[in-house]
Motif scaffolding. Structure first.
Motif, PDB file in Angstrom:
ATOM      1  N   THR A 155       0.831  -1.199   0.000  1.00  0.00           N
ATOM      2  CA  THR A 155       0.000   0.000   0.000  1.00  0.00           C
ATOM      3  C   THR A 155       0.865   1.248   0.000  1.00  0.00           C
ATOM      4  N   SER A 156       0.259   2.363  -0.357  1.00  0.00           N
ATOM      5  CA  SER A 156       0.945   3.662  -0.319  1.00  0.00           C
ATOM      6  C   SER A 156       0.437   4.512   0.842  1.00  0.00           C
ATOM      7  N   THR A 157      -0.183   3.866   1.819  1.00  0.00           N
ATOM      8  CA  THR A 157      -0.837   4.591   2.909  1.00  0.00           C
ATOM      9  C   THR A 157       0.130   5.445   3.708  1.00  0.00           C
ATOM     10  N   VAL A 158       1.328   4.917   3.981  1.00  0.00           N
ATOM     11  CA  VAL A 158       2.286   5.699   4.774  1.00  0.00           C
ATOM     12  C   VAL A 158       2.556   7.041   4.110  1.00  0.00           C
ATOM     13  N   GLU A 159       2.818   7.036   2.817  1.00  0.00           N
ATOM     14  CA  GLU A 159       3.096   8.292   2.113  1.00  0.00           C
ATOM     15  C   GLU A 159       1.862   9.180   2.049  1.00  0.00           C
ATOM     16  N   GLU A 160       0.703   8.585   1.830  1.00  0.00           N
ATOM     17  CA  GLU A 160      -0.534   9.375   1.743  1.00  0.00           C
ATOM     18  C   GLU A 160      -0.840  10.089   3.054  1.00  0.00           C
ATOM     19  N   VAL A 161      -0.563   9.432   4.171  1.00  0.00           N
ATOM     20  CA  VAL A 161      -0.896  10.005   5.481  1.00  0.00           C
ATOM     21  C   VAL A 161       0.201  10.932   5.992  1.00  0.00           C
ATOM     22  N   THR A 162       1.468  10.560   5.773  1.00  0.00           N
ATOM     23  CA  THR A 162       2.571  11.309   6.378  1.00  0.00           C
ATOM     24  C   THR A 162       3.280  12.253   5.420  1.00  0.00           C
ATOM     25  N   GLY A 163       3.104  12.033   4.111  1.00  0.00           N
ATOM     26  CA  GLY A 163       3.777  12.879   3.137  1.00  0.00           C
ATOM     27  C   GLY A 163       5.149  12.401   2.730  1.00  0.00           C
ATOM     28  N   ARG A 164       5.582  11.244   3.241  1.00  0.00           N
ATOM     29  CA  ARG A 164       6.866  10.688   2.805  1.00  0.00           C
ATOM     30  C   ARG A 164       6.718   9.176   2.638  1.00  0.00           C
ATOM     31  N   PRO A 165       7.497   8.579   1.734  1.00  0.00           N
ATOM     32  CA  PRO A 165       7.346   7.146   1.465  1.00  0.00           C
ATOM     33  C   PRO A 165       7.733   6.287   2.659  1.00  0.00           C
ATOM     34  N   ALA A 166       7.157   5.107   2.709  1.00  0.00           N
ATOM     35  CA  ALA A 166       7.569   4.122   3.707  1.00  0.00           C
ATOM     36  C   ALA A 166       9.016   3.707   3.452  1.00  0.00           C
ATOM     37  N   ARG A 167       9.733   3.381   4.510  1.00  0.00           N
ATOM     38  CA  ARG A 167      11.131   2.986   4.387  1.00  0.00           C
ATOM     39  C   ARG A 167      11.264   1.516   4.001  1.00  0.00           C
ATOM     40  N   THR A 168      12.310   1.216   3.248  1.00  0.00           N
ATOM     41  CA  THR A 168      12.571  -0.142   2.797  1.00  0.00           C
ATOM     42  C   THR A 168      13.085  -0.990   3.960  1.00  0.00           C
ATOM     43  N   PHE A 169      13.106  -2.306   3.732  1.00  0.00           N
ATOM     44  CA  PHE A 169      13.664  -3.181   4.757  1.00  0.00           C
ATOM     45  C   PHE A 169      15.148  -2.885   4.946  1.00  0.00           C
ATOM     46  N   ALA A 170      15.859  -2.577   3.868  1.00  0.00           N
ATOM     47  CA  ALA A 170      17.282  -2.260   3.986  1.00  0.00           C
ATOM     48  C   ALA A 170      17.502  -1.036   4.871  1.00  0.00           C
ATOM     49  N   GLU A 171      16.624  -0.050   4.771  1.00  0.00           N
ATOM     50  CA  GLU A 171      16.735   1.130   5.638  1.00  0.00           C
ATOM     51  C   GLU A 171      16.467   0.757   7.087  1.00  0.00           C
ATOM     52  N   TRP A 172      15.481  -0.127   7.294  1.00  0.00           N
ATOM     53  CA  TRP A 172      15.226  -0.598   8.660  1.00  0.00           C
ATOM     54  C   TRP A 172      16.461  -1.292   9.210  1.00  0.00           C
ATOM     55  N   ALA A 173      17.071  -2.158   8.415  1.00  0.00           N
ATOM     56  CA  ALA A 173      18.255  -2.879   8.868  1.00  0.00           C
ATOM     57  C   ALA A 173      19.380  -1.921   9.239  1.00  0.00           C
ATOM     58  N   GLU A 174      19.548  -0.868   8.466  1.00  0.00           N
ATOM     59  CA  GLU A 174      20.559   0.139   8.790  1.00  0.00           C
ATOM     60  C   GLU A 174      20.249   0.807  10.126  1.00  0.00           C
ATOM     61  N   ASP A 175      18.977   1.121  10.359  1.00  0.00           N
ATOM     62  CA  ASP A 175      18.573   1.744  11.624  1.00  0.00           C
ATOM     63  C   ASP A 175      18.822   0.817  12.813  1.00  0.00           C
ATOM     64  N   HIS A 176      18.827  -0.493  12.562  1.00  0.00           N
ATOM     65  CA  HIS A 176      18.975  -1.476  13.643  1.00  0.00           C
ATOM     66  C   HIS A 176      20.310  -2.218  13.564  1.00  0.00           C
ATOM     67  N   ARG A 177      21.280  -1.599  12.924  1.00  0.00           N
ATOM     68  CA  ARG A 177      22.606  -2.213  12.776  1.00  0.00           C
ATOM     69  C   ARG A 177      23.146  -2.744  14.109  1.00  0.00           C
ATOM     70  N   ALA A 178      23.008  -1.951  15.156  1.00  0.00           N
ATOM     71  CA  ALA A 178      23.579  -2.325  16.457  1.00  0.00           C
ATOM     72  C   ALA A 178      22.951  -3.588  17.028  1.00  0.00           C
ATOM     73  N   ASP A 179      21.718  -3.891  16.659  1.00  0.00           N
ATOM     74  CA  ASP A 179      21.055  -5.085  17.190  1.00  0.00           C
ATOM     75  C   ASP A 179      21.653  -6.372  16.630  1.00  0.00           C
ATOM     76  N   PHE A 180      22.322  -6.279  15.493  1.00  0.00           N
ATOM     77  CA  PHE A 180      22.845  -7.476  14.828  1.00  0.00           C
ATOM     78  C   PHE A 180      24.378  -7.570  14.875  1.00  0.00           C
ATOM     79  N   ALA A 181      25.037  -6.469  15.214  1.00  0.00           N
ATOM     80  CA  ALA A 181      26.497  -6.457  15.206  1.00  0.00           C
ATOM     81  C   ALA A 181      27.046  -7.264  16.369  1.00  0.00           C
ATOM     82  N   ARG A 182      28.187  -7.893  16.154  1.00  0.00           N
ATOM     83  CA  ARG A 182      28.841  -8.665  17.208  1.00  0.00           C
ATOM     84  C   ARG A 182      29.478  -7.748  18.222  1.00  0.00           C
TER      85      ARG A 182
END
Length: 275
Positions: A248-275
């Motif tokens: 869906t495009s709901t995130v962009e329609e409601v907030t004015g910016r596109p939803a983030r990709t899974f790769a962007e999520w992974a970057e935001d959570h880098r510390a959770d996976f790093a050794r």
């Protein structure tokens, strides 16, 4: 005043941070002591059973899992105290043609009906797969380069928890969301194996997803859930293999910016996976 239940969960915490940044008064509901919540400074933290839970509040963010069997009581107290609008985090499993006997469907459908019957104005958020579900692999990724799990080719369009929070924020603060049902997804399809590979690229390692039999998954995964629910969840995962997930495009329609990709999520959570 906006009351946020589930305030220390993935979506609730992101919503609290957004509201505080925007200068909104927030009362965060948590069973933890205030100093253990690690919520932003200035947030009022209270327990679910607090007598003054809804004092001065006009809006409520309602998390089904956080309120559990007390949802009807919570809604009654909210209405009596003057709350006028509730934004509920529901589930994308509720849709036309869905299996209404699925435990997750039954729980969220009952919750939505309680909200409809409460007399309050409402908005339902129905996200499909959460990007944060990938945190279940964090321990394996920190320990090695192989993730063991079922259905390597199961496809979803996972959504960043902060994108859900962003839609919740706008639904609470902006006019026109009363009576709306917002179906929420990420912007693109990715398999379980693809998610693990994306996490590997972020942390600079070559990760592999090793598919295990369903019986092994049923025995090992989601130990906190009843086995009937686990079997239903795994059946849903099986149906996602080779599928075309809803996007869906709901995130962009409601907030004015596109939803983030899974790769962007992974970057935001880098510390959770790093050794």
């Amino acid at each position: 005043m906006i009351v946020v239940t589930g305030a220390t969960g993935n979506v609730g915490r992101a919503l609290v941070e957004r509201l505080v940044t925007g200068g909104q008064p927030v009362r965060a509901v948590s069973r933890r002591d205030a100093e253990r919540t690690a919520l932003p400074a200035g947030v009022e933290v209270t327990r679910p059973e607090s007598a003054g839970l809804f004092d001065g509040a006009v809006k409520l963010f309602l998390h089904v899992q956080a309120t559990g069997d007390r949802m009807g009581i919570v809604l009654d107290k909210a209405r009596a105290a003057g709350v006028r609008h509730v934004v509920m985090l529901s589930s994308g499993i509720i849709q036309e043609g869905a299996d209404e006997t699925h435990p997750i469907h039954m729980r969220h459908a009952r919750a939505e009906q309680l909200v409809r019957d409460s007399g309050l104005k409402w908005t339902f958020l129905r996200p499909n797969a959460f990007s944060a579900n990938a945190l279940q692999w964090a321990g394996q990724i920190r320990e090695g380069d192989t993730v063991r799990g079922p259905f390597a080719d199961a496809v979803s369009a996972p959504i960043h928890e902060d994108d859900i929070a962003a839609v919740a924020e706008r639904s609470l603060l902006d006019a026109g969301h009363e009576g709306a049902v917002h179906r929420l997804t990420g912007p693109g399809a990715v398999t379980n194996a693809g998610q693990v590979a994306a996490i590997g690229r972020v942390i600079g390692r070559d990760l592999t997803y090793f598919e295990i039999p369903v019986a092994e998954a049923e025995a090992a995964f989601f130990p906190e859930l009843p086995r009937q629910t686990v079997r239903a969840v795994l059946k849903s995962f099986a149906a996602m293999v080779g599928s075309r997930p809803e996007i869906t495009s709901t995130v962009e329609e409601v907030t004015g910016r596109p939803a983030r990709t899974f790769a962007e999520w992974a970057e935001d959570h880098r510390a959770d996976f790093a050794r």
